[in-house]
Write an enzyme that holds these catalytic residues in place. Structure first.
Site, PDB file in Angstrom:
ATOM      1  N   GLU A 161       0.846  -1.319  -0.115  1.00  0.00           N
ATOM      2  CA  GLU A 161      -0.010  -0.087   0.115  1.00  0.00           C
ATOM      3  C   GLU A 161       0.787   1.097   0.088  1.00  0.00           C
ATOM      4  OE1 GLU A 161      -2.702  -0.728   3.304  1.00  0.00           O
ATOM      5  OE2 GLU A 161      -3.862  -2.146   1.942  1.00  0.00           O
ATOM      6  N   ASN A 202       2.149  -4.691  -3.352  1.00  0.00           N
ATOM      7  CA  ASN A 202       0.724  -4.980  -3.245  1.00  0.00           C
ATOM      8  C   ASN A 202       0.091  -3.924  -3.028  1.00  0.00           C
ATOM      9  OD1 ASN A 202      -0.889  -7.679  -2.891  1.00  0.00           O
ATOM     10  ND2 ASN A 202      -1.011  -6.981  -0.713  1.00  0.00           N
ATOM     11  N   HIS A 238      -9.887  -6.078  -2.862  1.00  0.00           N
ATOM     12  CA  HIS A 238     -10.882  -5.910  -1.732  1.00  0.00           C
ATOM     13  C   HIS A 238     -12.192  -5.170  -2.447  1.00  0.00           C
ATOM     14  CE1 HIS A 238      -8.904  -7.566   1.518  1.00  0.00           C
ATOM     15  NE2 HIS A 238      -7.742  -6.907   1.333  1.00  0.00           N
ATOM     16  N   GLU A 267      -5.798 -10.749  -2.287  1.00  0.00           N
ATOM     17  CA  GLU A 267      -6.751 -10.538  -1.053  1.00  0.00           C
ATOM     18  C   GLU A 267      -8.231 -10.649  -1.263  1.00  0.00           C
ATOM     19  OE1 GLU A 267      -5.114  -7.382   1.631  1.00  0.00           O
ATOM     20  OE2 GLU A 267      -3.049  -7.962   1.349  1.00  0.00           O
ATOM     21  N   ASP A 269     -11.969 -10.392  -1.606  1.00  0.00           N
ATOM     22  CA  ASP A 269     -13.206 -10.479  -1.085  1.00  0.00           C
ATOM     23  C   ASP A 269     -14.161  -9.606  -1.864  1.00  0.00           C
ATOM     24  OD1 ASP A 269     -12.294  -8.200   0.426  1.00  0.00           O
ATOM     25  OD2 ASP A 269     -12.040  -9.276   2.234  1.00  0.00           O
TER      26      ASP A 269
HETATM   27  C1  XIL Z   1      -6.319  -7.116   7.676  1.00  0.00           C
HETATM   28  C2  XIL Z   1      -6.511  -8.442   8.455  1.00  0.00           C
HETATM   29  O1  XIL Z   1      -7.454  -9.347   7.750  1.00  0.00           O
HETATM   30  C3  XIL Z   1      -7.337  -7.897   9.884  1.00  0.00           C
HETATM   31  O2  XIL Z   1      -7.254  -8.837  10.904  1.00  0.00           O
HETATM   32  C4  XIL Z   1      -6.496  -6.706  10.392  1.00  0.00           C
HETATM   33  O3  XIL Z   1      -7.419  -6.316  11.790  1.00  0.00           O
HETATM   34  C5  XIL Z   1      -5.922  -5.644   9.864  1.00  0.00           C
HETATM   35  O4  XIL Z   1      -5.518  -6.252   8.439  1.00  0.00           O
HETATM   36  N1  XIL Z   1      -5.030  -5.093   3.215  1.00  0.00           N
HETATM   37  C6  XIL Z   1      -3.930  -5.904   3.751  1.00  0.00           C
HETATM   38  C7  XIL Z   1      -4.187  -6.783   4.955  1.00  0.00           C
HETATM   39  O5  XIL Z   1      -2.823  -5.939   2.996  1.00  0.00           O
HETATM   40  O6  XIL Z   1      -2.976  -6.945   5.518  1.00  0.00           O
HETATM   41  C8  XIL Z   1      -5.383  -6.275   5.717  1.00  0.00           C
HETATM   42  O7  XIL Z   1      -5.621  -7.309   6.672  1.00  0.00           O
HETATM   43  C9  XIL Z   1      -6.485  -6.208   4.678  1.00  0.00           C
HETATM   44  C10 XIL Z   1      -6.197  -4.931   3.938  1.00  0.00           C
END
Ligand code: XIL
Length: 350
Positions: A161, A202, A238, A267, A269
Site C-alpha cells: 500500500e 501489493n 477488496h 486478498e 473479497d
Molecule cells: C487485515 C486483517 O485481515 C485484519 O485481521 C487486521 O485487523 C487488519 O488487516 N490489506 C492488507 C491486509 O494488506 O494486511 C489487511 O488485513 C487487509 C487490507
C-alpha cells in the site's frame, strides 16, 4: 482373512473398479469433487486463502483450509507488530504456526508483509527517527524476517500500500523519512536474504486501470529498468458491490505481464451492504467468476488468494460497519453461489 476369501475380495474389488465404483481411499479421491486448488492447477494457477492464528482452533475451519487450497497467506502473523514487538526482539510464533500448518498440507505460503504503514509496533511509531536510523531499522527487520523464512515461503509482499488513490506516494513513515527509494532498497534487502522468494508490491484499488495502478505501472517499469529485484504486483481486490466491478482488470493485468512481471489477485473479497439478499449474492458470484476469468486470460497472472474463505472469519464486518458476506462460504461454513461460480469459472462442469 483366508487365502480364498482374500482372492474373492480382490476379484470383487477389481470388478468394482472396472465398473467405476469406489472401493478404497484412492478411489474415493477420484470420486470426490476436485478442489478449487486442483481446478486452478489445471490452468497452471494456484488458488489460496488467507488465514489467521486465532481461527486455527476451529477444526471444521482448518479441515477445509487444509484441503481446498494450495496456497496460504498469514492474515496478520507475519506483520511487523507480530514479528518484532520490541526493537531487535523477534517473535516467529504466529508465522511459524501457519508455515508449519501449510507444510503439513503441502501448501505454499505467500508471506505478508514486510513494509507497511499499518500494524506497526509502538516502539517504531511513538518516536522520531533520523533517516540513517530508520534505514537501519528497516534493513534489519526485512533481513531478519526474510532470512528466518528463507526457503520456506513462495513469495513476499515486500511493500504494501505505497500509493494514494491519486497515484502520489502515500506519506508513510517510510516515505517521509527515507524518500521513495525505500521501495527499491526493501526489494534489494529482501532479495539478498532469500534469493528464491518472489518479491511483490501489493495494494488495493489498483484492479482497474487508473491513476493508482498507473503509479504502479510507472514504478514497476523504472524498477525493472534499474534491475531491482521485483517479480510481481499483487492486486488485493477488496471489492465492494456498491462501487462497481473493475471492468479493466484483465487489460490492467496484461500490461503488467508485458513488463515481464507476475501478477496475482492476493486478498480477494467482495463485500456488500448487509443484509445479503439472493440478488446481491448472485451479483457477487458473477464478480468472483469474472475476476477468475480475467486472471486465467492473462498468462502471467499466477494465482488467486481469497482473504480467508468463510464469512465467519472475514475482516470486513469489523472494519466496514454494516458490510459483510464477502467470501465464497457463509458464516456456517456452507458454500455460497460465489463458490459454485468460482468452480465454473475454473472450468468445472457440475
Ligand atoms: C487485515 C486483517 O485481515 C485484519 O485481521 C487486521 O485487523 C487488519 O488487516 N490489506 C492488507 C491486509 O494488506 O494486511 C489487511 O488485513 C487487509 C487490507
Amino acid at each position: 482373512m483366508s487365502r480364498t476369501r482374500l482372492r474373492v475380495a480382490a476379484a470383487l474389488a477389481a470388478v468394482l473398479v472396472a465398473a467405476g465404483i469406489a472401493t478404497g481411499p484412492a478411489a474415493q479421491a477420484h470420486d470426490r469433487q476436485p478442489t478449487l486448488a486442483e481446478l486452478a492447477q489445471r490452468h497452471g494457477r494456484y488458488f489460496g486463502s488467507a488465514t489467521d492464528n486465532p481461527e486455527l482452533t476451529d477444526p471444521a475451519y482448518t479441515r477445509l483450509l487444509g484441503s481446498e487450497f494450495d496456497t496460504i497467506t498469514p492474515g496478520n502473523g507475519m506483520k511487523w507488530y507480530a514479528t518484532e514487538p520490541q526493537q531487535g526482539v523477534f517473535d516467529w510464533t504466529e508465522g511459524d504456526q501457519i508455515v508449519h500448518l501449510a507444510r503439513e498440507h503441502h501448501q505454499r505460503v505467500r508471506a505478508h508483509t514486510l513494509v507497511w504503514h499499518s500494524q506497526l509496533p509502538d516502539w517504531l511509531t511513538s518516536r522520531t527517527w533520523t533517516a540513517p536510523e530508520l534505514r537501519a531499522v528497516l534493513k534489519k527487520h526485512i533481513q531478519t524476517e526474510v532470512r528466518h523464512y528463507r526457503g520456506k515461503v513462495y513469495s513476499w509482499d515486500v511493500v504494501n500500500e505505497a500509493f494514494n488513490e491519486d497515484g502520489s506516494y502515500r506519506e508513510t513513515i517510510w516515505y517521509k523519512t527515507l524518500g521513495p527509494g525505500y521501495i527499491a532498497d526493501a526489494l534489494r534487502w529482501a532479495h539478498q536474504a532469500d534469493p528464491g522468494a518472489k518479491l511483490y508490491l501489493n495494494d488495493y484499488n489498483i484492479e482497474a486501470v487508473g491513476p493508482k495502478s498507473d503509479a504502479y505501472y510507472t514504478l514497476a517499469r523504472e524498477l525493472k529498468a534499474a534491475h531491482v529485484p521485483l517479480d510481481g504486483i499483487g492486486f488485493q481486490a477488496h471489492l465492494a458491490l456498491q462501487y462497481g466491478y473493475p471492468g479493466t482488470l484483465e487489460e490492467n493485468l496484461r500490461r503488467f505481464s508485458r513488463l515481464r512481471l507476475d501478477t496475482a489477485l492476493t486478498e480477494v473479497d467482495v463485500r456488500m451492504q448487509l443484509p445479503a439478499t439472493d440478488e446481491k449474492l448472485a451479483e457477487q458470484a458473477t464478480w468472483y467468476a469474472d475476476l477468475t476469468t480475467a486472471c486465467l486470460a492473462v498468462r502471467r497472472c499466477v494465482g488467486i488468494t481469497i482473504w480467508d474463505w468463510t464469512d465467519k472469519y472475514s475482516w470486513i464486518p469489523a472494519v466496514f460497519p454494516g458490510e459483510g458476506a464477502a467470501l465464497p462460504w457463509d458464516d456456517q461454513l456452507a458454500p455460497k453461489p460465489a463458490y459454485f461460480a468460482l468452480r465454473a469459472a475454473l472450468g468445472h462442469r457440475e
